[in-house]
Design a protein around this motif. Sequence first.
Motif, short mmCIF file in Angstrom:
data_model
loop_
_atom_site.label_atom_id
_atom_site.label_comp_id
_atom_site.label_asym_id
_atom_site.label_seq_id
_atom_site.Cartn_x
_atom_site.Cartn_y
_atom_site.Cartn_z
N GLY A 94 18.53 9.21 7.16
CA GLY A 94 17.27 9.89 6.94
C GLY A 94 16.50 9.43 5.72
N GLU A 95 17.13 8.65 4.82
CA GLU A 95 16.44 8.11 3.65
C GLU A 95 15.96 6.69 3.93
OE1 GLU A 95 18.10 8.44 -0.25
OE2 GLU A 95 19.14 10.33 0.23
N SER A 96 14.71 6.40 3.56
CA SER A 96 14.14 5.07 3.76
C SER A 96 13.95 4.37 2.42
CB SER A 96 12.78 5.18 4.48
OG SER A 96 12.94 5.70 5.78
N SER A 97 13.75 3.08 2.49
CA SER A 97 13.51 2.29 1.29
C SER A 97 12.18 2.70 0.65
CB SER A 97 13.47 0.80 1.63
OG SER A 97 13.03 0.05 0.52
N PRO A 98 12.13 2.79 -0.68
CA PRO A 98 10.85 3.07 -1.35
C PRO A 98 9.94 1.85 -1.44
CG PRO A 98 12.60 2.87 -2.97
CD PRO A 98 13.26 2.76 -1.63
N PHE A 99 10.41 0.69 -1.01
CA PHE A 99 9.58 -0.52 -1.01
C PHE A 99 9.74 -1.22 0.33
CE2 PHE A 99 13.70 -1.52 -2.83
CZ PHE A 99 14.09 -2.68 -2.20
N ARG A 100 8.77 -2.05 0.68
CA ARG A 100 8.79 -2.68 2.00
C ARG A 100 9.17 -4.16 1.97
NH1 ARG A 100 3.59 -2.33 5.19
NH2 ARG A 100 4.45 -4.08 6.35
N SER A 101 9.07 -4.79 0.80
CA SER A 101 9.31 -6.23 0.73
C SER A 101 9.98 -6.57 -0.59
CB SER A 101 7.98 -6.98 0.85
OG SER A 101 8.17 -8.38 0.80
N ALA A 102 10.80 -7.65 -0.57
CA ALA A 102 11.52 -8.08 -1.77
C ALA A 102 11.35 -9.58 -1.95
CB ALA A 102 12.99 -7.73 -1.66
N VAL A 103 11.15 -10.02 -3.21
CA VAL A 103 11.02 -11.43 -3.54
C VAL A 103 12.07 -11.76 -4.59
CG1 VAL A 103 9.52 -13.27 -4.36
CG2 VAL A 103 8.55 -11.35 -3.08
N LEU A 104 13.04 -12.59 -4.22
CA LEU A 104 14.13 -12.97 -5.12
C LEU A 104 13.86 -14.39 -5.63
CD1 LEU A 104 15.36 -10.91 -2.86
CD2 LEU A 104 17.53 -11.56 -3.89
N GLN A 105 13.56 -14.50 -6.91
CA GLN A 105 13.20 -15.77 -7.51
C GLN A 105 14.39 -16.31 -8.31
OE1 GLN A 105 9.71 -14.80 -9.82
NE2 GLN A 105 8.39 -14.65 -8.02
N SER A 106 15.01 -17.36 -7.78
CA SER A 106 16.01 -18.15 -8.51
C SER A 106 17.26 -17.37 -8.88
CB SER A 106 15.39 -18.76 -9.78
OG SER A 106 14.38 -19.68 -9.44
N ASN A 107 17.79 -16.57 -7.94
CA ASN A 107 19.09 -15.95 -8.13
C ASN A 107 19.38 -15.04 -6.95
OD1 ASN A 107 21.52 -14.68 -9.44
ND2 ASN A 107 20.70 -15.68 -11.25
N ALA A 108 20.66 -14.71 -6.78
CA ALA A 108 21.12 -13.73 -5.80
C ALA A 108 22.62 -13.55 -6.02
CB ALA A 108 20.83 -14.20 -4.36
N ILE A 109 23.20 -12.59 -5.31
CA ILE A 109 24.65 -12.36 -5.39
C ILE A 109 25.36 -13.40 -4.52
CG2 ILE A 109 26.50 -10.70 -4.99
CD1 ILE A 109 24.38 -8.50 -5.05
N ILE A 110 26.53 -13.87 -4.96
CA ILE A 110 27.30 -14.79 -4.14
C ILE A 110 28.74 -14.32 -3.96
CG2 ILE A 110 28.05 -16.30 -6.03
CD1 ILE A 110 27.03 -17.29 -2.41
N ILE A 111 29.27 -13.52 -4.91
CA ILE A 111 30.61 -12.93 -4.75
C ILE A 111 30.56 -11.49 -5.22
CG2 ILE A 111 31.86 -15.11 -5.05
CD1 ILE A 111 32.53 -14.18 -7.90
#
Length: 530
Positions: free
Chosen positions: A227-244
């Motif tokens: 019943g809970e939705s995201s408070p944002f609609r789009s995400a931009v990940l610049q030069s990083n992210a999770i890998i482990i």
Amino acid sequence: MSRVHLQEELLQSSEQVIVDTRYGPVQGSKAANGAHVFLELPYALPPVRFQDAEPLPPTFRYEDKSYVFESSYPVQPRNDGQSAGVAWEDKVGLGEPTENPLFVNVVTPPGATPASGYPVKVYIHGGFLQFGSAHGLISQAQYVSVERSEVYVNIGYRLSAFGFLACDEPRVDGNFGFKDQWLAILWVHANIKAFGGSPDNIQVTGLSAGAHSLHQILHYVSRLPEGESSPFRSAVLQSNAIIIAPKTPKELRPQFERLCRALNLDPSSPDVLTQLRDPALVPASAITHVIETDALGAQYGTFRGTTDGVWMHADPMAWQRSGGFAHALKAKEVKSVVVGDLTEEWYLYAIAHEVRRIKDVEVNLERYYQEEMVQRVLELYVDEKVPEGVPEGAPKEVVERFMGRILSEGQVHLPVRVLTRDLVAAGFPVLRYEIRWTPEQVRPLGYVTHATDRPLWALRLPILHPDQANVAHAWLDAVDAEVKTLEMKGVTGRGAREMLTLKEDKTIAWTEDGRWDEVSKLLKVLPGEN
């Protein structure tokens, strides 16, 4: 003009701007280009050290003052190798360190009203989760807001030990900085309409550690209750992210104990948390001092997230590979993800930490990865450690480049590709990009490296030549157009190796990833990857 901060512009203006919010009126001012600006608006109550922050209660009221000052920045150590050559005030703003950086800076186009409905862009700054500020000059948003008719919000959050200390015994939950960011995003969704923004059109961007944070936030969104939705609609990940998966609280206990001992506290004392949380007994400056002087040991000097079972579950990458992550994001009404990197990320990672020999590389990698993972990673690069590559006694510059390659591939190039791969496989709308050109005047030693693309994304007109500003406009237009198409179709029509590319000649085109196989060798050492 290129080094003029927003505070300095606002104090030159005699025009006040007032917005009525649910917490009472707030008074800002106008930047030189007419943008409406409000600095350091609280989004949460002042936090208790090493505890989760609390959102503003309905009875909270903003102060009767002008919100036009860069008066504070997150307390942090100053041993930031990446910021070499950058003036301290340009990195953190014009104020003083604080343990309460839980504020947002809001910038709107001239004349914005609650009926304007402008797109909203939220920015999470980078800095290894240890450094930086919402006041960082390179991302101040008065120009991009006016030029593109968008509302911009820069988020402040707790850093280093203050944001990411964790332990199992005694229990310190950790992830405070990520949870700060989440409260800020919720504040934006609930309050941005008063400033002229659309709560239904919020895009969150993170650079570097900010992108890592945003990936964490996306995982949290994917597990929101029914019943809970995201408070944002789009995400931009610049030069990083999770890998482990992050380290567990138990794995982080030695770091907690090292911190306590460096502060002359007994980590086994039943009162140790009470002592650590008392600023009168343990000033913030004492904590930053033992970190920046390496009193904890280099491998314990970087504080990061943890798998606490609440904010971050035990195996986020398995959830991501399964397709459950992508399907849950769709169900939570996240419409698109943009993720990408630059061609020479290695340089900024090469100078992030002091390394003179291979052993230094090993120790510093343990800041980010479990010890057994570090050994497996180094084995992959063994050919570059022996005589024709990086022998013992090699020049410092050679060792630094070796460090830069390992860290950039593990922190940026591979995570970007793996996230794209997993989202494409699940049919999620994802845009992958690559930047091969950035403004020459912001490149250290000429490298198209980490964060040198920020003047393009933030449209920093004072430091861009006219032709460069045109390139920045074209790039932002191209990304926005692709995102609009993705969200309309609800699925990506391209493969994981296809990239929207800002090329060396400043043109924009789709290209094929020529480094996929080279970078993907690191998959051999990652849990769950074959």
